[in-house]
Structures are given as C-alpha cells and as structure tokens.
Design a protein around this motif. Structure first.
Motif, PDB file in Angstrom:
ATOM      1  N   ALA A 192       2.114  -2.749   7.248  1.00  0.00           N
ATOM      2  CA  ALA A 192       1.649  -3.522   8.406  1.00  0.00           C
ATOM      3  C   ALA A 192       0.548  -2.783   9.154  1.00  0.00           C
ATOM      4  N   VAL A 193       0.740  -1.476   9.373  1.00  0.00           N
ATOM      5  CA  VAL A 193      -0.274  -0.681  10.073  1.00  0.00           C
ATOM      6  C   VAL A 193      -1.576  -0.658   9.273  1.00  0.00           C
ATOM      7  N   SER A 194      -1.471  -0.499   7.964  1.00  0.00           N
ATOM      8  CA  SER A 194      -2.657  -0.453   7.105  1.00  0.00           C
ATOM      9  C   SER A 194      -3.410  -1.777   7.150  1.00  0.00           C
ATOM     10  N   LEU A 195      -2.667  -2.873   7.022  1.00  0.00           N
ATOM     11  CA  LEU A 195      -3.297  -4.192   7.066  1.00  0.00           C
ATOM     12  C   LEU A 195      -3.929  -4.457   8.432  1.00  0.00           C
ATOM     13  N   TYR A 196      -3.228  -4.065   9.486  1.00  0.00           N
ATOM     14  CA  TYR A 196      -3.757  -4.265  10.847  1.00  0.00           C
ATOM     15  C   TYR A 196      -5.046  -3.468  11.038  1.00  0.00           C
ATOM     16  N   TYR A 197      -5.028  -2.219  10.594  1.00  0.00           N
ATOM     17  CA  TYR A 197      -6.203  -1.360  10.759  1.00  0.00           C
ATOM     18  C   TYR A 197      -7.401  -1.932  10.008  1.00  0.00           C
ATOM     19  N   ILE A 198      -7.172  -2.356   8.770  1.00  0.00           N
ATOM     20  CA  ILE A 198      -8.259  -2.888   7.953  1.00  0.00           C
ATOM     21  C   ILE A 198      -8.805  -4.176   8.558  1.00  0.00           C
ATOM     22  N   ARG A 199      -7.908  -5.020   9.080  1.00  0.00           N
ATOM     23  CA  ARG A 199      -8.372  -6.265   9.703  1.00  0.00           C
ATOM     24  C   ARG A 199      -9.123  -5.983  11.002  1.00  0.00           C
ATOM     25  N   LYS A 200      -8.614  -5.040  11.776  1.00  0.00           N
ATOM     26  CA  LYS A 200      -9.206  -4.734  13.074  1.00  0.00           C
ATOM     27  C   LYS A 200     -10.577  -4.077  12.938  1.00  0.00           C
ATOM     28  N   ILE A 201     -10.689  -3.142  12.006  1.00  0.00           N
ATOM     29  CA  ILE A 201     -11.911  -2.352  11.882  1.00  0.00           C
ATOM     30  C   ILE A 201     -12.934  -2.958  10.928  1.00  0.00           C
ATOM     31  N   TYR A 202     -12.442  -3.408   9.764  1.00  0.00           N
ATOM     32  CA  TYR A 202     -13.379  -3.823   8.725  1.00  0.00           C
ATOM     33  C   TYR A 202     -13.540  -5.331   8.565  1.00  0.00           C
ATOM     34  N   SER A 203     -12.584  -6.101   9.015  1.00  0.00           N
ATOM     35  CA  SER A 203     -12.642  -7.541   8.704  1.00  0.00           C
ATOM     36  C   SER A 203     -12.400  -8.394   9.939  1.00  0.00           C
ATOM     37  N   GLN A 204     -13.078  -8.091  10.993  1.00  0.00           N
ATOM     38  CA  GLN A 204     -12.919  -8.885  12.204  1.00  0.00           C
ATOM     39  C   GLN A 204     -13.379 -10.321  11.953  1.00  0.00           C
ATOM     40  N   GLY A 205     -12.591 -11.251  12.470  1.00  0.00           N
ATOM     41  CA  GLY A 205     -12.929 -12.655  12.303  1.00  0.00           C
ATOM     42  C   GLY A 205     -12.353 -13.283  11.057  1.00  0.00           C
TER      43      GLY A 205
ATOM     44  N   SER B 297      -9.408  -1.440  -0.459  1.00  0.00           N
ATOM     45  CA  SER B 297     -10.479  -1.788   0.481  1.00  0.00           C
ATOM     46  C   SER B 297     -11.729  -0.974   0.211  1.00  0.00           C
ATOM     47  N   LEU B 298     -11.534   0.308  -0.074  1.00  0.00           N
ATOM     48  CA  LEU B 298     -12.672   1.193  -0.353  1.00  0.00           C
ATOM     49  C   LEU B 298     -13.459   0.724  -1.564  1.00  0.00           C
ATOM     50  N   LEU B 299     -12.754   0.329  -2.622  1.00  0.00           N
ATOM     51  CA  LEU B 299     -13.419  -0.052  -3.864  1.00  0.00           C
ATOM     52  C   LEU B 299     -14.013  -1.456  -3.812  1.00  0.00           C
ATOM     53  N   PHE B 300     -13.378  -2.364  -3.074  1.00  0.00           N
ATOM     54  CA  PHE B 300     -13.847  -3.751  -3.059  1.00  0.00           C
ATOM     55  C   PHE B 300     -14.791  -4.055  -1.894  1.00  0.00           C
ATOM     56  N   ALA B 301     -14.919  -3.126  -0.948  1.00  0.00           N
ATOM     57  CA  ALA B 301     -15.767  -3.379   0.226  1.00  0.00           C
ATOM     58  C   ALA B 301     -17.223  -3.625  -0.152  1.00  0.00           C
ATOM     59  N   GLY B 302     -17.654  -3.048  -1.248  1.00  0.00           N
ATOM     60  CA  GLY B 302     -19.043  -3.208  -1.657  1.00  0.00           C
ATOM     61  C   GLY B 302     -19.333  -4.499  -2.388  1.00  0.00           C
TER      62      GLY B 302
ATOM     63  N   LEU C  92      -7.510  -8.548   0.344  1.00  0.00           N
ATOM     64  CA  LEU C  92      -6.513  -7.486   0.285  1.00  0.00           C
ATOM     65  C   LEU C  92      -5.106  -8.034   0.474  1.00  0.00           C
ATOM     66  N   PHE C  93      -4.933  -8.864   1.491  1.00  0.00           N
ATOM     67  CA  PHE C  93      -3.599  -9.384   1.798  1.00  0.00           C
ATOM     68  C   PHE C  93      -3.051 -10.202   0.639  1.00  0.00           C
ATOM     69  N   TYR C  94      -3.817 -11.119   0.093  1.00  0.00           N
ATOM     70  CA  TYR C  94      -3.290 -11.988  -0.961  1.00  0.00           C
ATOM     71  C   TYR C  94      -3.123 -11.251  -2.282  1.00  0.00           C
ATOM     72  N   TRP C  95      -3.899 -10.212  -2.500  1.00  0.00           N
ATOM     73  CA  TRP C  95      -3.655  -9.361  -3.670  1.00  0.00           C
ATOM     74  C   TRP C  95      -2.283  -8.702  -3.562  1.00  0.00           C
ATOM     75  N   ARG C  96      -1.981  -8.093  -2.424  1.00  0.00           N
ATOM     76  CA  ARG C  96      -0.688  -7.442  -2.225  1.00  0.00           C
ATOM     77  C   ARG C  96       0.439  -8.474  -2.160  1.00  0.00           C
ATOM     78  N   PHE C  97       0.154  -9.617  -1.565  1.00  0.00           N
ATOM     79  CA  PHE C  97       1.189 -10.643  -1.403  1.00  0.00           C
ATOM     80  C   PHE C  97       1.686 -11.126  -2.756  1.00  0.00           C
TER      81      PHE C  97
END
Length: 353
Positions: A30-43, A305-310, A321-326
């Motif tokens: 949850a923390v990882s997903l929250y951080y990635i959404r907050k920092i890298y995927s706003q909106g 996230s690191l590998l797919f961000a590009g 990320l979420f649906y891959w893990r889901f």
C-alpha cells in the motif's frame, strides 16, 4: 489428524505470525503504491480499466484463468513424471496455497514448503513431493536466470538501471551455486550425507543431542535424501511426454504471467512490441527473486515502475503497475487466503484422496 494439523500450524504457520507477515505485505504494498501514485502518477485513475475495450477485458480474464491452470499443470506433470498418484484438482488447490504463503514469507520461502506438506497429506512421499516442488521451481528459475545475461548484453542501456557491472558476478555466482547443489543432490549424495552425519555427530558429542535422537534424525534424513535424489534423477530419465509437458507448461505459464502487462498496456492505448514487454518483465521477476520482503512488496513495485517509466505517460504508470500486481498476484493471494484456511482450519486437506 487434527492434532497433527495444529502442531503444523503452531510450528510452521503460526496464525499470529502469518497475520503479521500478511499485514506487513499489505502495508508495504500500500505504501509503495501510494508513493508511486503520489510522486510519479498524479492524476491517474483506476477506473480507466472499465474504459478498456471489451475484447481486452475479456482477454485479461481468460488469461487469468489459464494462468492459474498452467501454474497447476507444471507441477502436475512433474509429479506425473515421478509416478505420483494425485489428481489435478488436488494439485490445482496448491497453486493458491503457494501464492498466498509465498507472499507472506520473506524470500518466498514458505510456499514450496507448504506445497510439500499438503502433497504429503495427499499420500505423496516426502522425497517425491520435495523433488517435484524443487524441480518445478528449478524449471522456471533456470529459464529466467539464463535469459537475463542475454537481455542485458543486447540492451546495454539497461546496465545503467542495475547496480554496476557487479551484477554479472552476482549472477554467475548464483547460477554456479544453483547448479552445483543440483549436481550434488544427484551425483554426490554420499558426500552430502557424510557432511550431515558429521554435523549431527558433533552436536551429539557436545551433548546437544541424545544418542537416540541423533540416530532417529540421521535415519530420517538419510532415508528421504535418498528418495529425493532418486526422484530428481528419475525425472531426467522419466517419460518423455511428461517431461516435455513440464517444460511446455512452465514456458506457457511464464508467458502468461508476462502477458498481463502487455494486455493492460493495450487497454491504455499503447502499442509496444511484446518482446520488449517480455524483456522488461523478465528483469522485474529476476529482481523479485532476491527481494527480502514478503511477496517482494516494495521491491516489485519500485523495480517495475523504474523499468516501465520510460515507456508510458506519467499518468498511466500507476494504473499499469496496479493492474499488473492485481492480476498476477493479488487475485491469487485473495483466493489463497480462503483455500489455505479452509484446508487447515476445516481439515479440507484430509478429504478423500
């Protein structure tokens, strides 16, 4: 039989510890997903999944079904190669046991052990069940580990994402140890038994083990080691059709696991070559093998996230990320929770074999 089940839970899958590890997995994820959404995927918005074309949604659901079937099939055909008498349905239930337990224990150490235990409860001897689970793991791990050096050599830019050139040294050492242990179990079993004997004899000489206990442990270990080694060798020389099906199902299982990202990307409107997705997924799973956290939580999300961000827009990274893990983990874990507690607490594992 109930007493044995209770002893097993208390010793290996203590309810309090299981809930603690499961809670830790959920918290880190949850923390990882929250951080990635907050920092890298706003909106970003998870509702975007329901805007996918129906063909993509149906394909993902069908892929999930075959993903679990193939996971069970690869272990089933290994067991058939070893002449184990067990139904596919009983092996299929172990798929979810493995997914759940592997994801609440560090380094995924508990999943294989749990499968061995439940296979024993279905009448498969310890040596045979241990060999089957190890072979199943070796098949998939070997395919992944042997792929990584070729991927890195063909994509030099990926070296910048890995911890220096030492990655090749670590990989070489790991593979060497992997195959060395495999070699010892088949061809140098007497050497292993000699080392084990000396170790327990030392404990006995220091009065840490009684003579009776020493003899009991040695006889038990030697008996099952011999059976284990024989079954490993027997797999190599087993019925070719089952050996081929074991390799085929393992390959298809890995392709199915790596296809979730491809289908989600298709739903998000990206047209990326499947081989490129396959390359990235192999690297992610390779990294996850060495993650010390339960279910590789945090490491998996960060590496992915690191590998797919590009390759995707910023707002699409979190849904991807979420649906891959889901689909690749969370669904199996959710089912595994119910299967595990049904088999353990309600004694479902002791149903008719």
């Amino acid at each position: 039989m109930a007493d044995k089940n209770e002893n097993f839970i208390e010793k290996y899958f203590n309810l309090k510890n299981s809930l603690l590890y499961f809670g830790l997995f959920i918290f880190i994820s949850a923390v990882s997903l929250y951080y990635i959404r907050k920092i890298y995927s706003q909106g970003s918005n998870l509702d975007i999944f329901f805007t996918f074309p129906k063909a993509i949604i149906i394909s993902i659901i069908m892929l999930l079904f075959f993903y679990f079937i193939l996971d069970g099939s690869r272990l089933y055909f290994v067991l058939k190669t070893l002449n184990a008498d067990i139904s596919f349905w009983n092996v299929y239930k172990l798929v979810f046991i493995n997914i759940f337990i592997s994801n609440i224990t560090p380094l995924a150490t508990g999943g294989g052990f749990a499968q061995v235990y439940f296979l024993q409860k279905k009448g498969v001897p310890l040596g045979k069940s241990s060999a089957a689970v190890l072979i199943r793991t070796l098949l998939s791990a070997t395919m992944l580990f042997l792929s990584v050096p070729f991927i890195i050599f063909r994509n030099q830019s990926m070296l910048n994402l890995l911890p220096g050139n030492y990655v090749f040294i670590y990989l070489a050492i790991f593979l060497a140890l992997y195959f060395f242990v495999f070699y010892l179990l088949i061809f140098k079993l007497r050497l292993i038994m000699k080392c084990i004997y000396k170790f327990f004899y030392f404990l006995k000489s220091k009065h840490l083990l009684s003579k009776k206990r020493f003899r009991k442990i040695i006889l038990y270990i030697f008996k099952h080691l011999e059976l284990f080694s024989e079954d490993l060798a027997f797999f190599i020389q087993g019925k070719k059709i089952f050996v081929i099906l074991s390799f085929l199902c393992t390959t298809l299982f890995l392709l199915a696991e790596f296809s979730f990202s491809y289908l989600v990307l298709q739903g998000l409107g990206y047209d990326i070559n499947f081989l490129r997705i396959l390359t990235l997924q192999i690297l992610v799973v390779f990294i996850m093998y060495f993650a010390p956290t339960p279910g590789a939580a945090g490491i998996a999300e960060g590496g992915y996230s690191l590998l797919f961000a590009g390759f995707v827009e910023k707002q699409d990274l979190f849904p991807l990320l979420f649906y891959w893990r889901f689909f690749s983990k969370y669904v199996g874990i959710f089912i595994g929770v119910f299967v595990f507690f049904y088999l353990i607490i309600r004694g479902g594992i002791d149903d008719e074999k």
